[in-house]
Design a protein around this motif. Structure first.
Motif, PDB file in Angstrom:
ATOM      1  N   PHE A  82      70.630  88.417 -30.624  1.00 22.86           N
ATOM      2  CA  PHE A  82      69.239  88.760 -30.913  1.00 22.86           C
ATOM      3  C   PHE A  82      69.150  89.751 -32.059  1.00 22.86           C
ATOM      4  O   PHE A  82      69.932  90.703 -32.125  1.00 22.86           O
ATOM      5  N   PRO A  83      68.185  89.586 -32.962  1.00 24.47           N
ATOM      6  CA  PRO A  83      68.067  90.494 -34.114  1.00 24.47           C
ATOM      7  C   PRO A  83      67.643  91.904 -33.704  1.00 24.47           C
ATOM      8  O   PRO A  83      66.664  92.086 -32.984  1.00 24.47           O
ATOM      9  N   ARG A  84      68.383  92.896 -34.157  1.00 23.68           N
ATOM     10  CA  ARG A  84      68.131  94.307 -33.813  1.00 23.68           C
ATOM     11  C   ARG A  84      66.804  94.821 -34.366  1.00 23.68           C
ATOM     12  O   ARG A  84      66.248  95.785 -33.844  1.00 23.68           O
ATOM     13  N   GLU A  85      66.280  94.180 -35.396  1.00 21.82           N
ATOM     14  CA  GLU A  85      64.994  94.631 -35.936  1.00 21.82           C
ATOM     15  C   GLU A  85      63.823  94.195 -35.063  1.00 21.82           C
ATOM     16  O   GLU A  85      62.708  94.680 -35.236  1.00 21.82           O
ATOM     17  N   VAL A  86      64.072  93.335 -34.099  1.00 19.10           N
ATOM     18  CA  VAL A  86      63.033  92.871 -33.173  1.00 19.10           C
ATOM     19  C   VAL A  86      63.282  93.390 -31.762  1.00 19.10           C
ATOM     20  O   VAL A  86      62.351  93.789 -31.068  1.00 19.10           O
ATOM     21  N   TYR A  87      64.523  93.414 -31.335  1.00 18.12           N
ATOM     22  CA  TYR A  87      64.894  93.743 -29.954  1.00 18.12           C
ATOM     23  C   TYR A  87      65.556  95.111 -29.866  1.00 18.12           C
ATOM     24  O   TYR A  87      66.424  95.436 -30.662  1.00 18.12           O
ATOM     25  N   SER A  88      65.156  95.880 -28.867  1.00 18.01           N
ATOM     26  CA  SER A  88      65.804  97.158 -28.553  1.00 18.01           C
ATOM     27  C   SER A  88      66.524  96.998 -27.221  1.00 18.01           C
ATOM     28  O   SER A  88      65.886  96.763 -26.199  1.00 18.01           O
ATOM     29  N   PHE A  89      67.829  97.105 -27.254  1.00 21.31           N
ATOM     30  CA  PHE A  89      68.624  96.977 -26.035  1.00 21.31           C
ATOM     31  C   PHE A  89      68.947  98.379 -25.534  1.00 21.31           C
ATOM     32  O   PHE A  89      69.990  98.945 -25.834  1.00 21.31           O
ATOM     33  N   TRP A  90      68.021  98.947 -24.771  1.00 19.87           N
ATOM     34  CA  TRP A  90      68.117 100.319 -24.288  1.00 19.87           C
ATOM     35  C   TRP A  90      69.266 100.469 -23.288  1.00 19.87           C
ATOM     36  O   TRP A  90      69.475  99.615 -22.440  1.00 19.87           O
ATOM     37  N   SER A  91      69.964 101.581 -23.372  1.00 18.86           N
ATOM     38  CA  SER A  91      71.038 101.853 -22.416  1.00 18.86           C
ATOM     39  C   SER A  91      70.453 102.248 -21.063  1.00 18.86           C
ATOM     40  O   SER A  91      69.297 102.673 -20.966  1.00 18.86           O
ATOM     41  N   LYS A  92      71.271 102.108 -20.040  1.00 17.51           N
ATOM     42  CA  LYS A  92      70.861 102.483 -18.689  1.00 17.51           C
ATOM     43  C   LYS A  92      70.462 103.954 -18.648  1.00 17.51           C
ATOM     44  O   LYS A  92      69.409 104.305 -18.104  1.00 17.51           O
ATOM     45  N   SER A  93      71.258 104.823 -19.247  1.00 14.10           N
ATOM     46  CA  SER A  93      70.964 106.257 -19.199  1.00 14.10           C
ATOM     47  C   SER A  93      69.689 106.605 -19.955  1.00 14.10           C
ATOM     48  O   SER A  93      68.933 107.478 -19.525  1.00 14.10           O
ATOM     49  N   THR A  94      69.417 105.916 -21.047  1.00 10.98           N
ATOM     50  CA  THR A  94      68.191 106.163 -21.814  1.00 10.98           C
ATOM     51  C   THR A  94      66.963 105.773 -21.003  1.00 10.98           C
ATOM     52  O   THR A  94      65.970 106.510 -20.963  1.00 10.98           O
ATOM     53  N   VAL A  95      67.014 104.632 -20.334  1.00 10.67           N
ATOM     54  CA  VAL A  95      65.884 104.177 -19.514  1.00 10.67           C
ATOM     55  C   VAL A  95      65.709 105.102 -18.311  1.00 10.67           C
ATOM     56  O   VAL A  95      64.586 105.495 -17.971  1.00 10.67           O
ATOM     57  N   GLU A  96      66.806 105.477 -17.672  1.00  6.04           N
ATOM     58  CA  GLU A  96      66.721 106.392 -16.524  1.00  6.04           C
ATOM     59  C   GLU A  96      66.085 107.721 -16.927  1.00  6.04           C
ATOM     60  O   GLU A  96      65.234 108.254 -16.209  1.00  6.04           O
ATOM     61  N   LYS A  97      66.469 108.259 -18.086  1.00  5.99           N
ATOM     62  CA  LYS A  97      65.899 109.522 -18.560  1.00  5.99           C
ATOM     63  C   LYS A  97      64.405 109.369 -18.851  1.00  5.99           C
ATOM     64  O   LYS A  97      63.602 110.222 -18.487  1.00  5.99           O
ATOM     65  N   ALA A  98      64.020 108.278 -19.499  1.00 11.49           N
ATOM     66  CA  ALA A  98      62.604 108.054 -19.812  1.00 11.49           C
ATOM     67  C   ALA A  98      61.770 107.920 -18.538  1.00 11.49           C
ATOM     68  O   ALA A  98      60.637 108.405 -18.482  1.00 11.49           O
ATOM     69  N   ILE A  99      62.334 107.296 -17.520  1.00 12.03           N
ATOM     70  CA  ILE A  99      61.634 107.167 -16.243  1.00 12.03           C
ATOM     71  C   ILE A  99      61.452 108.541 -15.606  1.00 12.03           C
ATOM     72  O   ILE A  99      60.367 108.897 -15.143  1.00 12.03           O
ATOM     73  N   THR A 100      62.519 109.324 -15.600  1.00 10.18           N
ATOM     74  CA  THR A 100      62.458 110.677 -15.035  1.00 10.18           C
ATOM     75  C   THR A 100      61.470 111.536 -15.816  1.00 10.18           C
ATOM     76  O   THR A 100      60.668 112.261 -15.226  1.00 10.18           O
ATOM     77  N   ASP A 101      61.503 111.447 -17.144  1.00 11.34           N
ATOM     78  CA  ASP A 101      60.574 112.209 -17.988  1.00 11.34           C
ATOM     79  C   ASP A 101      59.125 111.808 -17.748  1.00 11.34           C
ATOM     80  O   ASP A 101      58.212 112.605 -17.958  1.00 11.34           O
ATOM     81  N   ALA A 102      58.910 110.564 -17.293  1.00 13.81           N
ATOM     82  CA  ALA A 102      57.551 110.078 -16.994  1.00 13.81           C
ATOM     83  C   ALA A 102      57.104 110.490 -15.595  1.00 13.81           C
ATOM     84  O   ALA A 102      56.015 110.124 -15.162  1.00 13.81           O
ATOM     85  N   GLY A 103      57.948 111.234 -14.880  1.00 11.95           N
ATOM     86  CA  GLY A 103      57.568 111.724 -13.562  1.00 11.95           C
ATOM     87  C   GLY A 103      57.908 110.803 -12.410  1.00 11.95           C
ATOM     88  O   GLY A 103      57.360 110.939 -11.318  1.00 11.95           O
TER      89      GLY A 103
END
Length: 127
Positions: A82-103
């Motif tokens: 998949f082209p990187r300019e279209v798709y963001s393949f977020w890491s597990k730790s990045t998603v977990e942190k964003a979820i925690t930061d969202a409360g």
């Protein structure tokens, strides 16, 4: 996709049991606390602002609401196609942190080989 959803759920849409909306995750057209549950399967790739997206999901979840995310990380072999300019393949730790930061709290459903399988993560909103 919205048109297909309306067609497949025509009776429930007419009966106002189902609402299909076309909107970006960064500005969902729903009131605070509108949903008990949210499911996002292979959609996170298109979120340019992961933190903002998860904050918005937290906003529209009711207290004790739950969101489930399914996605492949960059460690997954399928991501190479998949082209990187279209798709963001977020890491597990990045998603977990964003979820925690969202409360919300984040819990991986089961530990899988990320090179072979998508991750399934549950985000729970507290009171």
């Amino acid at each position: 996709m919205a048109e297909i959803a309306v067609q497949r759920n025509r009776k429930n849409v007419r009966a106002k049991l189902v609402d299909v909306a076309h909107a970006g995750v960064e500005r969902l057209p729903y009131e605070n606390g509108a949903f008990d549950k949210i499911l996002c399967v292979h959609g996170v790739y298109f979120w340019t602002d992961l933190d903002g997206a998860l904050q918005e999901i937290a906003r529209v979840l009711k207290p004790r609401g739950r969101a489930v995310l399914v996605w492949r990380t960059s460690a997954n072999r399928a991501a190479e196609a998949f082209p990187r300019e279209v798709y963001s393949f977020w890491s597990k730790s990045t998603v977990e942190k964003a979820i925690t930061d969202a409360g919300m709290s984040a819990q991986l459903v089961r530990d899988v080989d990320e090179s072979e399988h998508p991750l399934v993560l549950v985000a729970d909103k507290g009171l």
